[in-house]
Design an enzyme around this catalytic site. Sequence first.
Site, PDB file in Angstrom:
ATOM      1  N   LYS A 271       0.846  -1.200   0.000  1.00 30.70           N
ATOM      2  CA  LYS A 271       0.000   0.000   0.000  1.00 30.70           C
ATOM      3  C   LYS A 271       0.877   1.244   0.000  1.00 30.70           C
ATOM      4  O   LYS A 271       1.700   1.445   0.894  1.00 30.70           O
ATOM      5  CB  LYS A 271      -0.911  -0.001   1.234  1.00 30.70           C
ATOM      6  CG  LYS A 271      -1.703   1.299   1.430  1.00 30.70           C
ATOM      7  CD  LYS A 271      -2.623   1.238   2.660  1.00 30.70           C
ATOM      8  CE  LYS A 271      -3.275   2.595   2.961  1.00 30.70           C
ATOM      9  NZ  LYS A 271      -4.143   2.558   4.158  1.00 30.70           N
ATOM     10  N   ASP A 276      -2.542  10.111   4.126  1.00 28.69           N
ATOM     11  CA  ASP A 276      -3.959   9.740   4.233  1.00 28.69           C
ATOM     12  C   ASP A 276      -4.692  10.716   5.149  1.00 28.69           C
ATOM     13  O   ASP A 276      -4.658  10.579   6.368  1.00 28.69           O
ATOM     14  CB  ASP A 276      -4.075   8.303   4.772  1.00 28.69           C
ATOM     15  CG  ASP A 276      -5.518   7.841   4.889  1.00 28.69           C
ATOM     16  OD1 ASP A 276      -6.416   8.537   4.360  1.00 28.69           O
ATOM     17  OD2 ASP A 276      -5.744   6.780   5.513  1.00 28.69           O
ATOM     18  N   LYS A 283     -10.143  12.694   8.616  1.00 27.52           N
ATOM     19  CA  LYS A 283      -9.715  12.231   9.934  1.00 27.52           C
ATOM     20  C   LYS A 283      -9.666  13.401  10.917  1.00 27.52           C
ATOM     21  O   LYS A 283      -9.516  14.547  10.493  1.00 27.52           O
ATOM     22  CB  LYS A 283      -8.295  11.643   9.838  1.00 27.52           C
ATOM     23  CG  LYS A 283      -8.184  10.308   9.125  1.00 27.52           C
ATOM     24  CD  LYS A 283      -6.744   9.829   9.109  1.00 27.52           C
ATOM     25  CE  LYS A 283      -6.602   8.522   8.355  1.00 27.52           C
ATOM     26  NZ  LYS A 283      -7.250   7.373   9.009  1.00 27.52           N
ATOM     27  N   ASP A 294       1.563   6.163   5.695  1.00 28.99           N
ATOM     28  CA  ASP A 294       0.581   5.232   5.145  1.00 28.99           C
ATOM     29  C   ASP A 294       1.071   4.543   3.865  1.00 28.99           C
ATOM     30  O   ASP A 294       0.317   3.835   3.211  1.00 28.99           O
ATOM     31  CB  ASP A 294      -0.749   5.970   4.902  1.00 28.99           C
ATOM     32  CG  ASP A 294      -1.955   5.070   5.068  1.00 28.99           C
ATOM     33  OD1 ASP A 294      -1.815   3.986   5.655  1.00 28.99           O
ATOM     34  OD2 ASP A 294      -3.048   5.459   4.586  1.00 28.99           O
ATOM     35  N   ASP A 353     -12.226   7.082   3.886  1.00 28.40           N
ATOM     36  CA  ASP A 353     -11.017   6.806   4.668  1.00 28.40           C
ATOM     37  C   ASP A 353     -10.627   5.322   4.604  1.00 28.40           C
ATOM     38  O   ASP A 353      -9.539   4.955   5.040  1.00 28.40           O
ATOM     39  CB  ASP A 353     -11.235   7.246   6.121  1.00 28.40           C
ATOM     40  CG  ASP A 353      -9.923   7.385   6.891  1.00 28.40           C
ATOM     41  OD1 ASP A 353      -8.856   7.348   6.238  1.00 28.40           O
ATOM     42  OD2 ASP A 353      -9.977   7.537   8.119  1.00 28.40           O
ATOM     43  N   GLU A 355      -9.501   3.765   2.171  1.00 23.14           N
ATOM     44  CA  GLU A 355      -8.976   3.907   0.804  1.00 23.14           C
ATOM     45  C   GLU A 355      -7.940   2.855   0.449  1.00 23.14           C
ATOM     46  O   GLU A 355      -7.769   2.511  -0.715  1.00 23.14           O
ATOM     47  CB  GLU A 355      -8.360   5.310   0.640  1.00 23.14           C
ATOM     48  CG  GLU A 355      -6.912   5.482   1.128  1.00 23.14           C
ATOM     49  CD  GLU A 355      -6.711   5.266   2.624  1.00 23.14           C
ATOM     50  OE1 GLU A 355      -7.709   5.344   3.369  1.00 23.14           O
ATOM     51  OE2 GLU A 355      -5.570   4.995   3.043  1.00 23.14           O
ATOM     52  N   ARG A 357      -7.808  -0.349   0.885  1.00 26.26           N
ATOM     53  CA  ARG A 357      -8.340  -1.553   0.251  1.00 26.26           C
ATOM     54  C   ARG A 357      -8.759  -1.307  -1.190  1.00 26.26           C
ATOM     55  O   ARG A 357      -8.765  -2.230  -1.997  1.00 26.26           O
ATOM     56  CB  ARG A 357      -9.481  -2.131   1.106  1.00 26.26           C
ATOM     57  CG  ARG A 357     -10.689  -1.246   1.219  1.00 26.26           C
ATOM     58  CD  ARG A 357     -11.600  -1.633   2.377  1.00 26.26           C
ATOM     59  NE  ARG A 357     -11.075  -1.176   3.673  1.00 26.26           N
ATOM     60  CZ  ARG A 357     -11.650  -1.429   4.834  1.00 26.26           C
ATOM     61  NH1 ARG A 357     -12.752  -2.160   4.905  1.00 26.26           N
ATOM     62  NH2 ARG A 357     -11.117  -0.968   5.962  1.00 26.26           N
TER      63      ARG A 357
HETATM   64  N1  BES Z   1      -4.321   4.286   7.009  1.00 24.89           N
HETATM   65  C1  BES Z   1      -5.448   4.019   7.787  1.00 24.89           C
HETATM   66  C2  BES Z   1      -5.204   2.972   8.883  1.00 24.89           C
HETATM   67  C3  BES Z   1      -4.235   3.382   9.969  1.00 24.89           C
HETATM   68  C4  BES Z   1      -4.706   3.976  11.130  1.00 24.89           C
HETATM   69  C5  BES Z   1      -2.894   3.118   9.849  1.00 24.89           C
HETATM   70  C6  BES Z   1      -3.801   4.345  12.127  1.00 24.89           C
HETATM   71  C7  BES Z   1      -2.000   3.474  10.857  1.00 24.89           C
HETATM   72  C8  BES Z   1      -2.458   4.088  11.993  1.00 24.89           C
HETATM   73  C9  BES Z   1      -6.579   3.496   6.910  1.00 24.89           C
HETATM   74  O1  BES Z   1      -6.614   4.025   5.623  1.00 24.89           O
HETATM   75  C10 BES Z   1      -7.854   3.890   7.565  1.00 24.89           C
HETATM   76  O2  BES Z   1      -8.112   5.050   7.670  1.00 24.89           O
HETATM   77  N2  BES Z   1      -8.648   2.902   7.958  1.00 24.89           N
HETATM   78  C11 BES Z   1      -9.887   3.155   8.594  1.00 24.89           C
HETATM   79  C12 BES Z   1     -10.912   2.203   8.017  1.00 24.89           C
HETATM   80  C13 BES Z   1     -12.322   2.526   8.386  1.00 24.89           C
HETATM   81  C14 BES Z   1     -12.744   3.848   7.807  1.00 24.89           C
HETATM   82  C15 BES Z   1     -13.198   1.422   7.866  1.00 24.89           C
HETATM   83  C16 BES Z   1      -9.701   2.948  10.096  1.00 24.89           C
HETATM   84  O3  BES Z   1      -8.916   2.081  10.480  1.00 24.89           O
HETATM   85  O4  BES Z   1     -10.298   3.677  10.852  1.00 24.89           O
HETATM   86 ZN    ZN Z   2      -4.859   4.664   4.861  1.00 23.68          ZN
HETATM   87 MN    MN Z   3      -7.657   5.853   5.511  1.00 25.19          MN
END
Ligand code: BES
Ligand code: ZN
Ligand code: MN
Length: 503
Positions: A271, A276, A283, A294, A353, A355, A357
């Site tokens: 990835k 992000d 966020k 990220d 968010d 993104e 996947r």
């Molecule tokens: N990049 C983030 C996940 C992340 C969070 C990595 C904290 C490192 C530290 C990912 O893109 C994300 O935002 N995931 C969301 C998914 C949700 C919206 C279904 C999450 O984990 O909140």
């Molecule tokens: Zn992310």
């Molecule tokens: Mn995200």
Amino acid sequence: MKISVTKTEIDRLVTDLLALPISKGDLKKEAEKLLSGLELDQKVLKDFKADAGEVVLLYGGSGKCSASRIALFGVGEAKTLDDWRKGALSIASRAVELKVAKLAVDFSSIDRLAAESAQSVETLADTFVAGLFAGSYRFDRLKSGKLDKKKPSEKKTELSGIVLRVEDALLVETESGVVSGKIVGSCQKMARDLVNLPGNYLQAEDIAKAASESGKKYGYQVTVFHKKEIESLGMGGLLAVNKGSFSPPTFTILDYKPEGKPKAVIALVGKGVTFDSGGISIKPSENMGEMKSDMAGAATVLGVVEAAARLSLPLHIIGLVPATDNMPDGKAQNPGDVITTYSGITVEVGNTDAEGRLILADALTYASEKYKPDVIIDLATLTGACIVALGYSVAGLFSNNDKLADEIFQAGLQTGEKVWRMPLWDLYDEQIKSDVADLSNTGGRGAGSVTAAKFLEKFIKEHKNWAHIDIAGPSFTPKGGGKVNGGTGFGVAMLVELLKKWS
Ligand code: BES
Ligand code: ZN
Ligand code: MN
């Protein structure tokens, strides 16, 4: 950093810091012998316990020793590679703090110590050297002194050379471990640098450039798809995430082929979200800056492919890196949008968010279709939920193949990178259903890292040997404590270890 092996006697080594490894078992007799041999005061042994990672400094050099400083560093019971890793980390870190240019390590009893740890001399040297790299790592290239090329360089105060002293008979074996540890160590460093670079220094094009430079230097092929090609391929996931961005996406393919027939074809997908923000589903601002990390999955993939090429492993390895940032904008995708991925599967974007996947979906299908690999492994900072489940030191491992899962787990134990397996039961499919599209990119509150993995599974074209590693926790150490924070290079050593096993 130059690392070499020598048989020159320790009292004749010219060095700023001479480091002596001490195990708990050795503390009494060996340490006393060492110190008296160098005509040094033994009082220091009263408080030194030889815990793995413990370092004590001695001054007032004697006629017997040309080093201006001497350090004893503990390696605990010296029973596990972890003990050696900790020892290496601390002594290298201390050498950097002391602004030592040349460090010498006395490994005269490496064979005995290796036997006590039930490891070969080569493995011990390999682990130790990779540990030295990790311990001496600092990310300072954005400090004004380094950034401004016109200012006088501070090079003299940097750790620039390390020499390991061994007995003549062990030179060759030690050297081959050093070569390998050096490659893993420097590829880890590359990955950490990429992770630590913020979004204004590293965008999708820069990831492609870093890969191309490495490919040119180490003799493997790198192909970069730019926005036009990504559009004509129909990579709808990557394009959707990129819609709000000022900078175009890239899709980079690193292709390392060995001489002769490869033993296996391995696809590694990483990835590459350079920053992000969450997009329209933005966020919270607290700690948002950490989302420069990220793209850690991409960084690890770059590190592993480079290491494989430098080690000339007999495997065909393809690294696939979809890259973009995730930004809110009038042109950005909106929650509720339905997109068509490269596979043809449609996705309702419940949350912009989620993104990672979306861009991985395209890369996984492309990897599976185009290369028919024997194994597909993806690495991604995919979910905060994985941190909730396993914390900051352990990655989530998901696999549809028990043997592969176990091999990854074992490789991680060997290199000190912990992964823990999580389920992929079909019961979780319920959570990623959509009323309007084939799938939803959000799975609700429960089991967030599992539903993300279930989502990815839909895009591997029924591949039977796939693993997904969620490195959201261990790829980046948030600010705090006295430790070196930021990118860790998690996964580089573990995957190189796995690839070596398959070689
Ligand atoms: N990049 C983030 C996940 C992340 C969070 C990595 C904290 C490192 C530290 C990912 O893109 C994300 O935002 N995931 C969301 C998914 C949700 C919206 C279904 C999450 O984990 O909140
Ligand atoms: Zn992310
Ligand atoms: Mn995200």
